[in-house]
Design a protein around this motif. Structure first.
Motif, PDB file in Angstrom:
ATOM      1  N   UNK A 249       0.630  -1.292  -0.095  1.00 51.91           N
ATOM      2  CA  UNK A 249      -0.074   0.009  -0.065  1.00 51.91           C
ATOM      3  C   UNK A 249       0.883   1.154  -0.132  1.00 51.91           C
ATOM      4  N   UNK A 250       0.468   1.975  -0.800  1.00 51.05           N
ATOM      5  CA  UNK A 250       1.345   3.345  -0.964  1.00 51.05           C
ATOM      6  C   UNK A 250       0.080   4.656  -0.800  1.00 51.05           C
ATOM      7  N   UNK A 251       0.587   5.973  -0.200  1.00 53.08           N
ATOM      8  CA  UNK A 251      -0.320   6.799  -0.098  1.00 53.08           C
ATOM      9  C   UNK A 251      -0.976   7.536  -1.339  1.00 53.08           C
ATOM     10  N   UNK A 255       2.664   7.618  -6.442  1.00 54.89           N
ATOM     11  CA  UNK A 255       3.591   6.675  -5.667  1.00 54.89           C
ATOM     12  C   UNK A 255       3.428   5.240  -6.004  1.00 54.89           C
ATOM     13  N   UNK A 256       2.302   4.834  -6.361  1.00 55.10           N
ATOM     14  CA  UNK A 256       2.224   3.404  -6.487  1.00 55.10           C
ATOM     15  C   UNK A 256       3.043   3.206  -8.157  1.00 55.10           C
ATOM     16  N   UNK A 257       2.591   3.915  -8.979  1.00 55.78           N
ATOM     17  CA  UNK A 257       3.280   3.784 -10.234  1.00 55.78           C
ATOM     18  C   UNK A 257       4.455   3.549 -10.139  1.00 55.78           C
ATOM     19  N   UNK A 293       1.266 -15.085 -11.198  1.00 54.06           N
ATOM     20  CA  UNK A 293       2.243 -14.515 -12.048  1.00 54.06           C
ATOM     21  C   UNK A 293       2.842 -13.140 -11.797  1.00 54.06           C
ATOM     22  N   UNK A 294       2.211 -12.311 -10.985  1.00 59.16           N
ATOM     23  CA  UNK A 294       2.647 -11.173 -10.486  1.00 59.16           C
ATOM     24  C   UNK A 294       3.123 -11.317  -9.153  1.00 59.16           C
ATOM     25  N   UNK A 295       4.271 -10.786  -8.822  1.00 53.76           N
ATOM     26  CA  UNK A 295       5.105 -10.917  -7.393  1.00 53.76           C
ATOM     27  C   UNK A 295       4.301 -10.066  -6.534  1.00 53.76           C
ATOM     28  N   UNK A 296       4.151  -8.700  -7.026  1.00 50.00           N
ATOM     29  CA  UNK A 296       3.871  -7.656  -6.165  1.00 50.00           C
ATOM     30  C   UNK A 296       2.696  -6.728  -6.770  1.00 50.00           C
ATOM     31  N   UNK A 297       1.632  -6.574  -5.983  1.00 52.18           N
ATOM     32  CA  UNK A 297       0.445  -5.719  -6.523  1.00 52.18           C
ATOM     33  C   UNK A 297       0.734  -4.330  -5.644  1.00 52.18           C
ATOM     34  N   UNK A 298       1.127  -3.340  -6.212  1.00 52.42           N
ATOM     35  CA  UNK A 298       1.384  -2.057  -5.368  1.00 52.42           C
ATOM     36  C   UNK A 298      -0.336  -1.352  -5.681  1.00 52.42           C
ATOM     37  N   UNK A 299      -0.954  -1.051  -4.524  1.00 51.07           N
ATOM     38  CA  UNK A 299      -2.279  -0.285  -4.469  1.00 51.07           C
ATOM     39  C   UNK A 299      -2.158   0.969  -3.563  1.00 51.07           C
ATOM     40  N   UNK A 300      -3.092   1.646  -4.056  1.00 47.84           N
ATOM     41  CA  UNK A 300      -3.748   2.768  -2.968  1.00 47.84           C
ATOM     42  C   UNK A 300      -4.951   2.270  -2.471  1.00 47.84           C
TER      43      UNK A 300
END
Length: 423
Positions: A249-251, A255-257, A293-300
């Motif tokens: 989680x990013x703010x 930042x997520x991108x 297939x995707x190791x990391x999911x970055x989310x708001x």
């Protein structure tokens, strides 16, 4: 207690059994009989406790037993704050209603509306929708809500937080006054109680979990680190300890991108998901993440609700949320349905007060860990946190743009250890 003891129809029991569920969760044990009785219901429960099945199963039974009008019309309406949650509820309705001759459909913003208009034309029994797109279609006379018998507000606190209250009130004005109202929320805030007072008639009240608690199945820890070394530490932890499925989680959306791009350059497959992403991009990212297939999911925080990944092992707070309750909801993505999980927070000097607020809320001090080579520089001074949570009362975004509503932090949703019909 088994599902067969709750008074459910045999065809519903068949569908539940086919999903491998035998024992109802606490929210299901209480909510299903209450909904079957026809009463209004105000329920607060930890996300992941099976609340969707808690209203979907009895709702389908009540519709099957009621008298269908000559022309097929929307008899049950489920409103949700996000596309992902709408899709999840829609899948639940389709799964549990497979032995009934009912039609259902999901509509939300961010995609073309013509396929949704075409789905509405033959008539529906159950409509699952986000408020903005539904109001647009209503104003264009593509949908008729004059026959709604059951209204469900799912994640009602999140809808209030996203500024949907005015859309909801407009929708209420075109529905019959005599209907069953079911309101589900992660919190029992003053705002929710006020909405319930306006909406409900002597509701049954269910609160199955102590407020603002975190699941015992989630191991929580904090790494103190300099703000400029957070990304480096995150990559190190993922690679050093072999984390294979990580929700971060990013703010902010920017930042997520940026974080997803940086991790990908370090051979850690990552994608971002937030309100500015198209529905197809969000769906691709979720599918890849759920499929391994995707190791990391970055989310708001907009991704926090409706994101249901069974046995998700790791959640990372790259940025601490500005509102302490949102910490509880974020880490609730792991440790679902009794499985174990780990929640790690990367905390810089700027976030010292935010950490204190979280620890006060959950009434415990989080374990502090150290990683060799990443100790923070004591000479660095705290700086103001930019792009923080927007104030409530801010004018909501234009209707019909459900996915691009202000990405305000959500209220919390603590967890349950029950293993049952999570959907």
């Amino acid at each position: 207690m088994s599902f067969s003891e709750l008074g459910l129809h045999a065809d519903l029991l068949r569908a539940v059994t086919a999903q491998g569920y035998t024992t109802p969760t606490p929210i299901q044990q209480q909510a299903i009989p209450a909904v079957l009785s026809g009463r209004d219901l105000l329920a607060t429960a930890q996300t992941g406790t099976g609340k969707t099945a808690g209203f979907t199963l009895p709702m389908l039974q009540r519709l099957s037993e009621g008298k269908r009008p000559g022309k097929r019309q929307v008899r049950a309406l489920v409103l949700t704050p996000t596309r992902e949650l709408a899709a999840q509820v829609g899948q639940s309705v389709a799964t549990y209603g497979q032995h009934f001759s009912m039609r259902s459909h999901v509509i939300f913003g961010g995609v073309g509306q013509q396929p949704q208009v075409d789905a509405l034309k033959p008539g529906l029994d159950v409509l699952i929708a986000t408020p903005g797109r539904l109001l647009d279609l209503l104003q264009q006379r593509h949908v008729d809500l004059s026959a709604v018998e059951i209204l469900v507000l799912d994640e009602a606190d999140r809808m209030l937080d996203m500024g949907f209250i005015h859309d909801i009130k407009r929708l209420l004005r075109v529905m019959p006054k005599q209907r069953q109202n079911l309101l589900f929320s992660a919190t029992f805030s003053t705002e929710i109680q006020g909405l319930a007072t306006q909406l409900m008639d002597n509701p049954a009240i269910i609160e199955v979990a102590r407020r603002n608690t975190t699941a015992e199945t989630v191991e929580q820890a904090v790494y103190h680190v300099d703000r400029v070394r957070k990304r480096e530490l995150l990559a190190h932890l993922i690679q050093q300890y072999g984390w294979h499925q990580v929700l971060v989680f990013t703010r902010t959306k920017h930042g997520a991108n940026r974080l997803a791009e940086q991790l990908s350059k370090e051979s850690i497959p990552a994608m971002a998901i937030h309100g500015n992403k198209s529905q197809s991009a969000r769906t691709r990212a979720l599918t890849a993440f759920k499929g391994g297939e995707l190791q990391v999911l970055v989310a708001t925080d907009i991704a926090a609700r409706g994101l249901d990944i069974s046995e998700l092992p790791h959640v990372v707070n790259f940025d601490l949320p500005n509102v302490p309750e949102d910490y509880v909801h974020r880490i609730g993505r792991t440790g679902r349905a009794g499985s174990e999980g780990e929640a790690v927070s990367l905390v810089c000097i700027d976030e010292k007060d935010l950490l204190k607020g979280i620890e006060r809320l959950i009434k415990r001090d989080l374990v502090k860990r150290e990683e060799a080579g990443f100790a923070p520089d004591p000479s660095i001074k705290a700086e103001p946190i930019e792009n923080g949570r927007q104030n409530r009362g801010q004018k909501p975004a234009r209707r019909g743009t459900d996915s691009k509503r202000s990405e305000r932090s959500t209220k919390p949703a603590p967890r349950s250890r029950s293993r049952s019909a999570r959907s």
